[in-house]
Scaffold this motif. Structure first.
Motif, PDB file in Angstrom:
ATOM      1  N   PHE A  11      -6.338   0.842   2.508  1.00  0.00           N
ATOM      2  CA  PHE A  11      -6.023   1.018   3.927  1.00  0.00           C
ATOM      3  C   PHE A  11      -7.310   1.447   4.625  1.00  0.00           C
ATOM      4  CE2 PHE A  11      -1.880   2.011   1.931  1.00  0.00           C
ATOM      5  CZ  PHE A  11      -1.086   1.086   2.593  1.00  0.00           C
ATOM      6  N   THR A  13      -8.728   3.385   7.512  1.00  0.00           N
ATOM      7  CA  THR A  13      -8.284   4.384   8.487  1.00  0.00           C
ATOM      8  C   THR A  13      -9.509   4.882   9.254  1.00  0.00           C
ATOM      9  OG1 THR A  13      -8.618   6.337   7.105  1.00  0.00           O
ATOM     10  CG2 THR A  13      -6.560   5.135   6.772  1.00  0.00           C
ATOM     11  N   VAL A  18      -8.937   4.128   2.428  1.00  0.00           N
ATOM     12  CA  VAL A  18      -8.114   4.827   1.435  1.00  0.00           C
ATOM     13  C   VAL A  18      -7.717   3.805   0.370  1.00  0.00           C
ATOM     14  CG1 VAL A  18      -5.919   6.054   1.028  1.00  0.00           C
ATOM     15  CG2 VAL A  18      -7.159   6.395   3.183  1.00  0.00           C
ATOM     16  N   ALA A  20      -5.362   3.131  -1.952  1.00  0.00           N
ATOM     17  CA  ALA A  20      -4.023   3.640  -2.311  1.00  0.00           C
ATOM     18  C   ALA A  20      -3.600   3.163  -3.700  1.00  0.00           C
ATOM     19  CB  ALA A  20      -3.001   3.206  -1.271  1.00  0.00           C
ATOM     20  N   PRO A  39       2.839  11.865  -8.754  1.00  0.00           N
ATOM     21  CA  PRO A  39       2.932  12.879  -7.696  1.00  0.00           C
ATOM     22  C   PRO A  39       2.898  12.240  -6.310  1.00  0.00           C
ATOM     23  CG  PRO A  39       0.723  12.856  -8.636  1.00  0.00           C
ATOM     24  CD  PRO A  39       1.537  11.871  -9.425  1.00  0.00           C
ATOM     25  N   ASN A  40       3.121  13.038  -5.288  1.00  0.00           N
ATOM     26  CA  ASN A  40       3.053  12.536  -3.917  1.00  0.00           C
ATOM     27  C   ASN A  40       1.693  11.913  -3.673  1.00  0.00           C
ATOM     28  OD1 ASN A  40       5.603  13.396  -3.144  1.00  0.00           O
ATOM     29  ND2 ASN A  40       4.865  15.432  -2.637  1.00  0.00           N
ATOM     30  N   LYS A  44       2.880   4.996  -5.399  1.00  0.00           N
ATOM     31  CA  LYS A  44       4.156   4.393  -5.836  1.00  0.00           C
ATOM     32  C   LYS A  44       4.753   3.498  -4.749  1.00  0.00           C
ATOM     33  CE  LYS A  44       6.110   8.435  -6.492  1.00  0.00           C
ATOM     34  NZ  LYS A  44       5.037   9.370  -6.104  1.00  0.00           N
ATOM     35  N   THR A  45       4.926   4.067  -3.549  1.00  0.00           N
ATOM     36  CA  THR A  45       5.561   3.296  -2.475  1.00  0.00           C
ATOM     37  C   THR A  45       4.698   2.100  -2.091  1.00  0.00           C
ATOM     38  OG1 THR A  45       6.664   5.265  -1.660  1.00  0.00           O
ATOM     39  CG2 THR A  45       6.483   3.440  -0.118  1.00  0.00           C
ATOM     40  N   THR A  46       3.395   2.282  -2.062  1.00  0.00           N
ATOM     41  CA  THR A  46       2.498   1.172  -1.705  1.00  0.00           C
ATOM     42  C   THR A  46       2.657   0.028  -2.709  1.00  0.00           C
ATOM     43  OG1 THR A  46       0.961   2.749  -0.717  1.00  0.00           O
ATOM     44  CG2 THR A  46       0.082   0.577  -1.213  1.00  0.00           C
ATOM     45  N   GLU A 162      12.538   6.054  -4.670  1.00  0.00           N
ATOM     46  CA  GLU A 162      13.046   7.439  -4.729  1.00  0.00           C
ATOM     47  C   GLU A 162      14.561   7.479  -4.491  1.00  0.00           C
ATOM     48  OE1 GLU A 162      11.002  10.376  -4.803  1.00  0.00           O
ATOM     49  OE2 GLU A 162       9.033   9.425  -4.687  1.00  0.00           O
TER      50      GLU A 162
END
Ligand SMILES: Nc1ncnc2c1ncn2[C@@H]1O[C@H](COP(=O)(O)OP(=O)(O)OP(=O)(O)O)[C@@H](O)[C@H]1O
Length: 313
Positions: A11, A13, A18, A20, A39-40, A44-46, A162
């Motif tokens: 990404f 920015t 970043v 990811a 972890p956060n 994962k979501t990406t 999640e």
């Protein structure tokens, strides 16, 4: 069913680029129930959004349910179900309408949409709630509706982001059961993200551990735990520093750390180390408040790999 090679996403920015996801390889067979644990901010979501065609990879390739992600994103979308974090239904529609609209969206004629809605409602224990607006559902009921919505078109692969975040323990256990049934009864391949250790441990056949955009370990939960040799001993004592010194002299003891009154360390076998430890502490006149021996957890695996804890919500 899912094959990815060097999948990456950057990404750009205002604060700079970043990275990811930094080159993820995946090989997931039909019918597997795989957990993506990290972890956060681990990526994962990406990764999930790339695999579900919602986000273009900056590099790499993937084939999902037989369709190439770049060449045939529409084919991928037809063959997968995706349940995002927090779901995405209008709060005023009744459950029944939501399910039927979703089925219509996937091209089912009205009569078939109604019967598919009824079938899914029964499967997910929503039949008695069909007339309620979705805003009136509890968190667990809401997630069951989200799962049902993700399945209207009988996808070969279901992606869950999640799935049990924010649910109470009872609702989580209930949802795990539904996800297991899905795989057992329909043969659906399930790929889910989680940062809950117990979810990955109890639910998944295989766990991929991701950290800072890279997969750092993978295997069955038991295999992963076997990679961490030995047990963890945690003792508490008002004389923690003296206790840590005694513990450090035990055969094979390593990674001794002290935090306040707690001393934590690893030994090859906790059960046989304990009698010696107690004897030595007694001789050194160090009094204990408590002592516990833990078998390795997935968090220990993560710590061994990264030196950090996964952390828990
Ligand atoms: N649209 C975006 N723009 C800029 N940075 C992003 C964007 N989306 C994600 N990131 C960054 O990419 C990294 C990975 O984020 P991602 O959401 O994939 O992590 P995650 O493992 O799913 O975390 P969580 O468990 O918190 O959902 C993070 O550093 C995040 O801040």
């Amino acid at each position: 069913m899912i094959k990815a090679r060097a999948l990456a996403r950057r990404f750009d920015t205002p604060a700079g680029p970043v990275e990811a996801v930094r080159g993820v390889d995946l090989d997931i067979a039909a019918g597997e129930l795989v957990g993506f644990l990290g972890p956060n901010g681990a990526g994962k979501t990406t990764t999930l959004r790339m695999l579900t065609t919602l986000l273009r990879p900056t590099q790499g390739s993937a084939v999902v349910a037989g369709c190439d992600l770049r060449a045939d994103p529409v084919g991928v979308r037809r063959r997968i179900g995706y349940v995002a974090q927090g779901g995405g239904t209008g709060p005023d529609y009744p459950v029944d309408t939501e399910l039927r609209m979703q089925a219509r969206f996937y091209g089912l004629p009205p009569a078939q949409a109604a019967s598919r809605a009824a079938e899914l409602a029964e499967w997910f224990d929503l039949t008695d709630l069909m007339a309620l607006p979705t805003a009136a559902l509890s968190g667990g009921q809401r997630r069951r509706l989200d799962l049902a919505m993700g399945l209207v078109h009988r996808p070969a692969v279901l992606f869950l982001d999640e799935p049990t975040a924010g649910l109470d323990p009872h609702s989580r256990a209930n949802l795990w059961e539904r996800i297991r049934d899905l795989r057992a009864d329909l043969g659906t391949t399930v790929f889910l993200t989680t940062h809950y250790l117990d979810e990955a441990d109890v639910l998944c056949d295989r766990v991929l551990v991701i950290d800072q955009g890279r997969i750092v370990a993978q295997g069955s939960p038991d295999d992963l735990k076997r990679q961490v040799s030995g047990d963890t001993v945690v003792l508490t004592s008002a004389q923690a520093a003296a206790a840590a010194e005694v513990a450090g002299r035990l055969p094979g003891a390593h990674q001794v750390s002290v935090a306040d009154t707690a001393v934590r360390f690893h030994v090859p076998a906790g059960d046989t180390a304990l009698p010696t430890l107690l004897r030595e502490l007694d001789q050194a006149e160090v009094e204990l408040t408590s002592v516990q021996v833990h078998r390795p957890t997935l968090d220990d695996v993560f710590r061994a790999l990264t030196g950090r804890s996964l952390g828990q919500d």
